[in-house]
Design an enzyme around this catalytic site. Structure first.
Site, PDB file in Angstrom:
ATOM      1  N   ASP A 286      -2.666  -4.654  -3.117  1.00 19.65           N
ATOM      2  CA  ASP A 286      -3.270  -5.999  -2.830  1.00 19.65           C
ATOM      3  C   ASP A 286      -4.248  -6.047  -1.795  1.00 19.65           C
ATOM      4  OD1 ASP A 286      -3.611  -8.720  -2.110  1.00 19.65           O
ATOM      5  OD2 ASP A 286      -1.487  -8.986  -1.005  1.00 19.65           O
TER       6      ASP A 286
HETATM    7  C1  NOJ Z   1      -4.710 -10.989  -0.844  1.00 18.12           C
HETATM    8  C2  NOJ Z   1      -3.518 -12.278  -0.846  1.00 18.12           C
HETATM    9  O1  NOJ Z   1      -2.006 -11.364  -0.454  1.00 18.12           O
HETATM   10  C3  NOJ Z   1      -3.133 -11.399  -2.439  1.00 18.12           C
HETATM   11  O2  NOJ Z   1      -2.575 -12.941  -2.702  1.00 18.12           O
HETATM   12  C4  NOJ Z   1      -3.980 -12.561  -2.930  1.00 18.12           C
HETATM   13  O3  NOJ Z   1      -4.085 -12.599  -4.408  1.00 18.12           O
HETATM   14  C5  NOJ Z   1      -5.962 -11.750  -2.616  1.00 18.12           C
HETATM   15  N1  NOJ Z   1      -6.054 -11.209  -1.495  1.00 18.12           N
HETATM   16  C6  NOJ Z   1      -6.663 -11.780  -3.511  1.00 18.12           C
HETATM   17  O4  NOJ Z   1      -7.257 -13.149  -2.987  1.00 18.12           O
END
Ligand code: NOJ
Length: 749
Positions: A286
């Site tokens: 993430d």
């Molecule tokens: C953080 C989020 O937790 C995740 O779900 C998302 O896909 C990414 N950022 C990218 O935007």
């Protein structure tokens, strides 16, 4: 008549032919992959494991200070996110063509509930319990996104969530592992369509692996501590179902699990996902979650974060830039085996081959296709149907709704009525060339169109803001309400109050909205309350006193039309809650599939020494599976093919469902089981199957379920998947708290 036997003869030949073709294709990809890997330098390999956000849009804290173009040309970026539209993706792809090996970039995007055509938020769609509709919604999102040059969506989010304080509850399918698993698989099928490489398919990314939804206190990014058994029983099933449905990629999560951050968690990623489940795709971290392991206190610096991540099975680094900075060195030092790096790189490149990007890097990015695809009228229609299917009728007095077309005057009051933006919710994509707000049908627009067609006068007052303490609009709202035959009041949560980093400690209606409803209720006019939010809110007074309440979540581009469709009964509501709605924050976590305990409380009784509260029932305000219709259904004639089931037998359960009302409607018939005695205690009820049936007034339909050994199995204390002999309660009903028929059967040795 002659065709059938011919077809039957040809089918196996055809199938083995296509299987043969697939095998040949796979072998070809592996050959090309070998050849490419042989040409790559260590730095170029590492570059494939680096994903960075584009310059104009960010969905996390940006730390990259360099120049994207230079990095891409040098082969140090393998994928990008937040690059939207054919023009932009082509520009970046052109830079990749200037790199030594010309390896195409992957473009990922959070297409969470639609691309330009916004669908209801995932939690709302989950309320439909309509798997084909959910699959179609993902299909539309994929078709639009793929036509705009996107290869990969960071969805579905399949985190089980039992805590509505957590803002990300809106992105998932609620509290139940069974429903969550069915929906996870439907979404993967929808996104990936006929398979990677098709021009209307995007790679799914199942997230957040794992147990992110169990964050302590509902605070985002927070810790999780749970038994392995609960992990397997409650939190992992939707991930497994998504992997089995063929999901191309996974994303790990921000939380630590039992003290080990998920991103550096070898047990999750190597033992379970890539080991036990045989997952062959790649895992992306993430946003910044590799680097955050330093802050967690799990590793001492970025280099150690890179080492821990790759060894644990995280293949791609999103925005931490620790792979770019340290991975090559770690390989040279022998701390990370080359084979480990190669495996990660191959996983990523394999997907680029499968998508056909090595044959034509711009094959998805076609301006003409983008123009003719994005926002197609049939997609809007699908969004409207999905939105109507997502609205949950929580309460009805059986008189006010559906609204009569003969009403003279309706008052439509509240801060959610006019603004379009509120209906789109968080995680809606800004698509170049599209004004999403203008393209969203506000609640006012939707109801006004319909009222006008009926010759009904529609009056408006805002009454109050969503936030703040200003009551100065109440008097006007009450004056308007007094002129109407029916008052519809639309209140809720602001669109940016649920989603990532949007946890709330108080999940009541913000501001003075509840007081506004009280003032309108005091007029004595027939009242309907619409509640829009990204999570279950606490609205106890309304639930207690207002006779007509519908949960309208955030419904997307066609919100206004869908709400009018339901209010007027063109669509008979059939949605069911995918998550329990608490009476108070103090009840959280509240979920239907809890254990019995040694001292179960009986709600409504004052009992000493029981597992309950002295100031509240245990039961939620609205239970999992609850949802009303404008018609009614009767259940009768429960039949079990046997009450003594052999170890390898399948039990057939049948019952008759009758539409006893005056309108056609859908009933969602729910099957629950309880294992009465087991080597580890079992929940009081577990959803094991459900069926949606459409019935004309008076129509009776036989509904059948098959209960096989798998449905009777659970993880024992050694984490073995077992079915233990003994008695089971079988319950069939319209909600987890509305069981209509039940029986007992025995599983034999
Ligand atoms: C953080 C989020 O937790 C995740 O779900 C998302 O896909 C990414 N950022 C990218 O935007």
């Amino acid at each position: 008549m002659t065709l059938r036997p011919l077809f039957r003869t040809l089918l196996p030949i055809l199938l083995s032919f296509t299987a043969g073709m697939a095998r040949a294709e796979t072998a070809d990809i592996e050959r090309r992959l070998d050849a490419l890997m042989a040409q790559m330098t260590l730095e170029e390999k590492v570059g494939q494991l680096n994903i960075l956000s584009g310059e104009t849009l960010a969905t996390g804290p940006v730390t990259f200070k360099g120049d994207h173009a230079t990095e891409i040309r040098a082969g140090r970026i393998g994928a990008m996110l937040n690059v939207v539209g054919v023009n932009s993706t082509r520009q970046y792809q052109a830079l990749a063509r200037q790199s030594r090996l010309k390896i195409p970039l992957l473009f990922g995007q959070d297409v969470i509930h639609g691309y330009a055509t916004t669908f209801p938020i995932p939690l709302a769609e989950a309320a439909s319990w309509d798997l084909p509709a959910i699959e179609r919604s993902a299909r539309v999102a994929a078709t639009e996104a793929a036509s705009a040059g996107i290869h990969w969506t960071f969805a579905p989010m399949v985190d089980i969530a039992r805590d509505p304080r957590w803002g990300r509850v809106m992105e998932g399918a609620g509290e139940d592992p069974y429903l969550g698993s069915r929906i996870a698989a439907a979404r993967v099928r929808g996104f990936q369509g006929r398979g990677l490489g098709e021009l209307d398919a995007v790679m799914a990314c199942v997230k957040h692996f794992a147990a992110y939804g169990a964050a302590v206190g509902g605070r985002d990014y927070n810790s999780v501590d749970m038994s392995e058994r609960q992990l397997f029983e409650t939190y992992l099933p939707p991930f497994k179902a998504a992997a089995e449905a063929g999901a191309a990629t996974f994303m790990n999560s921000f939380n630590d699990l039992n003290g080990v951050p998920a991103t550096g968690n070898r047990h999750l990623q190597r033992d379970i996902l890539k080991g036990q489940w045989g997952f062959t795709g790649f895992v992306v971290s993430d946003w910044g979650s590799m680097g955050e392991m330093v802050t967690h206190g799990y590793v001492k610096d970025d280099k150690a974060a890179a080492e821990a991540s790759i060894l644990a099975g995280s293949d791609m680094d999103m925005e931490s830039q620790v792979y770019g900075k340290h991975l090559a060195e770690l390989v040279k030092e022998g701390r990370v085996p080359m084979a480990t790096l190669d495996d990660a790189v191959r996983r990523v490149l394999r997907k680029k081959f499968e998508l056909g990007l090595f044959d034509d890097a711009d094959r998805f990015a076609d301006a003409a296709r983008e123009r003719s695809t994005v926002g197609r009228p049939e997609f809007r229609q699908a969004a409207r149907e999905m939105a109507a299917k997502s609205i949950v009728l929580l309460k009805s007095d059986g008189r006010t709704l559906p609204l009569s077309p003969r009403l003279k005057t309706i008052a439509f009051i509240g801060p959610m009525v006019k603004p379009a933006r509120g209906n789109r919710g968080g995680w809606s994509v800004s698509v170049p060339g599209h004004d999403a707000d203008r393209e969203t049908v506000s609640q006012w627009q939707g109801l006004a169109e319909r009222a006008k067609a009926n010759g009904t006068r529609l009056l408006y007052a805002k009454g109050a803001d969503m936030m703040g303490s200003d009551r100065s609009g109440f008097a006007e709202a009450v004056r308007v309400a007094r002129q109407a035959d029916v008052v519809v009041v639309s209140v809720g949560e602001s669109w940016d109050w649920s989603a990532e980093a949007k946890s709330r400690s108080d999940i009541g209606l913000p501001g003075v909205q509840e007081d506004l409803v009280k003032a309108l209720h005091a007029t004595g006019k027939p009242l309907v309350v619409l509640l829009s939010a990204g999570r279950p809110m606490v609205f106890d007074w309304i639930a207690e006193h207002v006779p007509n309440v519908a949960y309208t979540w955030w419904l997307g581009s066609e919100a206004g039309h869908a709400i009018a469709d339901v209010l007027y009964g063109d669509h008979n509501p059939s949605a069911r809650l995918p998550i329990s709605f608490p009476r108070s924050v103090g009840q959280i976590p509240v979920y239907y599939n809890h254990f019995n305990t040694g001292r179960p409380a009986t709600d409504g009784k004052q009992e000493e020494f029981k597992s309950g509260y002295i100031d509240s029932p245990n039961a939620p305000r609205f239970a999992f599976g609850h949802g009303l219709s404008y018609t009614s259904f009767a259940y009768a004639g429960l039949r079990l093919s046997t009450t003594r089931l052999g170890a390898r037998d399948t039990l057939t359960v049948s019952l008759d469902v009758r539409n006893t009302g005056e309108r056609a409607g859908d009933e969602v018939v729910q099957l629950y089981l309880r294992d009465r005695v087991a080597s580890v205690v079992r929940p009081v009820k577990e959803l094991k199957d459900f069926q949606r049936v459409h019935l004309a007034p008076g129509e009776v339909r036989t509904v059948s379920f098959q209960v096989d050994r798998d449905k009777l199995s659970f993880f024992n204390d050694k984490l073995q998947w077992v079915a233990e002999p003994g008695e089971f309660d079988l319950m069939v009903g319209a909600a987890s708290d509305d069981i209509r028929l039940s029986a007992r059967f025995e599983l034999l040795e």
